[in-house]
Design an enzyme around this catalytic site. Structure first.
Site, mmCIF file in Angstrom:
data_model
loop_
_atom_site.group_PDB
_atom_site.id
_atom_site.type_symbol
_atom_site.label_atom_id
_atom_site.label_comp_id
_atom_site.label_asym_id
_atom_site.label_seq_id
_atom_site.Cartn_x
_atom_site.Cartn_y
_atom_site.Cartn_z
ATOM 1 N N GLU A 1 -9.547 -1.887 5.564
ATOM 2 C CA GLU A 1 -10.165 -1.646 6.860
ATOM 3 C C GLU A 1 -11.367 -2.578 7.050
ATOM 4 O OE1 GLU A 1 -8.639 0.031 8.923
ATOM 5 O OE2 GLU A 1 -8.113 2.062 8.301
ATOM 6 N N ASP B 1 0.819 -1.207 0.000
ATOM 7 C CA ASP B 1 0.000 0.000 0.000
ATOM 8 C C ASP B 1 0.859 1.266 0.000
ATOM 9 O OD1 ASP B 1 1.002 -0.446 2.544
ATOM 10 O OD2 ASP B 1 -0.935 -0.658 3.508
HETATM 11 C C1 GLP Z 1 -0.524 0.376 8.604
HETATM 12 C C2 GLP Z 1 -0.140 -0.468 7.375
HETATM 13 C C3 GLP Z 1 -0.313 -1.949 7.620
HETATM 14 C C4 GLP Z 1 0.317 -2.331 8.940
HETATM 15 C C5 GLP Z 1 -0.395 -1.602 10.063
HETATM 16 C C6 GLP Z 1 0.178 -1.935 11.427
HETATM 17 O O1 GLP Z 1 -1.833 0.794 8.634
HETATM 18 N N1 GLP Z 1 -0.873 -0.089 6.218
HETATM 19 O O2 GLP Z 1 0.278 -2.664 6.536
HETATM 20 O O3 GLP Z 1 0.230 -3.723 9.129
HETATM 21 O O4 GLP Z 1 -0.252 -0.207 9.857
HETATM 22 O O5 GLP Z 1 1.266 -1.126 11.709
HETATM 23 P P1 GLP Z 1 2.322 -1.406 12.855
HETATM 24 O O6 GLP Z 1 3.150 -2.543 12.385
HETATM 25 O O7 GLP Z 1 3.105 -0.139 12.964
HETATM 26 O O8 GLP Z 1 1.543 -1.722 14.065
#
Ligand code: GLP
Length: 264
Positions: free
Chosen positions: A143, A67
């Site tokens: 989401e 993404d």
């Molecule tokens: C973002 C990304 C996801 C990721 C999520 C969790 O929203 N788009 O791909 O898995 O955050 O992030 P973190 O690993 O910082 O908790």
């Protein structure tokens, strides 16, 4: 789903990095699906170490990131392209022209998403997709209530996600509320999936993903449908699993079986 529970995030990240290294050994021109966020950073550090110390070779590999924020340029410090350069690509021997991140600045994001899908297909699909998980169960930027067969598209982020990610943006800084993301259907087409989750703040989402019903309300639960999905957890992320002892036993038995068959 194969559930692997490690003592801490360091051991879990090493396991993930070794799985990726094995994939590259087996198929040097693998197509890797990559993720951002704080979760995969230790895995990327381990991959850089494996590259430097053990010559794990990325020269024939290509990559597709899950993404990108809409409206951020590749050189914006919060863009996912910038993240990937800093955390991984600048430190390994991958050919940058073989790395792909959705184009957050494209004036026609709908076309950019369709092009991204076509590009993945032109590369023969993703061999191994790395994933994190959001506190609300999202994968990529899919989401809750995202279609379980969705494709790469532009999505509105929930308040909970923008709030969770606001820690990376300055007070006055523009924080995107839209993102281009691979769909759940796109992710499920990867031949192998490796999802990492660490810390107790992920434990509720992890429990719903593994033990809850298959539901668009928890996008990560779609991995229940995948024939080769490995969920790698630290103890805290696994702490709410009702069947934790069973998952540990299954993994031990599986390892013993693999060893007896000389497959591990
Ligand atoms: C973002 C990304 C996801 C990721 C999520 C969790 O929203 N788009 O791909 O898995 O955050 O992030 P973190 O690993 O910082 O908790």
């Amino acid at each position: 789903m194969r559930i692997v529970i490690k003592e801490n995030r360091y051991e879990a990240s090493s396991f993930a990095a070794e799985t990726i290294a094995m994939q590259l050994q087996k198929k040097p021109n693998s197509v890797l699906g990559l993720a951002t966020g704080s979760t995969p950073t230790l895995c990327y550090e381990q991959l850089i170490r494996l590259h430097k110390e053990h010559y794990v070779d990325f020269s024939a590999a290509s990559s597709f990131n899950l993404d990108e924020y809409h409206g951020l340029s590749p050189d914006h410090p919060q863009s996912y392209r910038y993240f990937m350069q800093q955390k991984l690509f600048d430190h390994i021997n991958i050919d940058i022209s073989n790395t792909h991140v959705p184009d957050g600045l494209n004036e026609n994001p709908i076309q950019a998403c369709a092009d991204y899908e076509n590009e993945i297909n032109a590369h023969g699909g993703i061999d191994l997709q790395l994933l994190g998980i959001g506190r609300n169960g999202h994968i990529g930027f899919n989401e809750p209530t995202s279609g379980l067969q969705s494709r790469t598209r532009i999505k509105t982020l929930t308040q909970s996600t923008t709030h969770a990610n606001s820690r990376f943006f300055g007070d006055e800084e523009f924080q995107p509320e839209l993102a281009l993301t691979m769909g759940i259907g796109t992710i499920l087409e990867a031949k192998k999936i490796l999802l990492l989750a660490f810390g107790k703040e992920k434990s509720a989402a992890v429990q719903t993903m593994i033990e809850g019903a298959l539901s668009a309300y928890c996008p990560a639960s779609a991995l229940q449908l995948h024939p080769d999905a490995i969920i790698v957890l630290d103890r805290e992320a696994a702490s709410r699993l009702e069947h934790i002892e069973f998952f540990i036993e299954v993994e031990e038995k599986q390892q013993a079986l693999m060893k007896s068959l000389n497959l591990s």
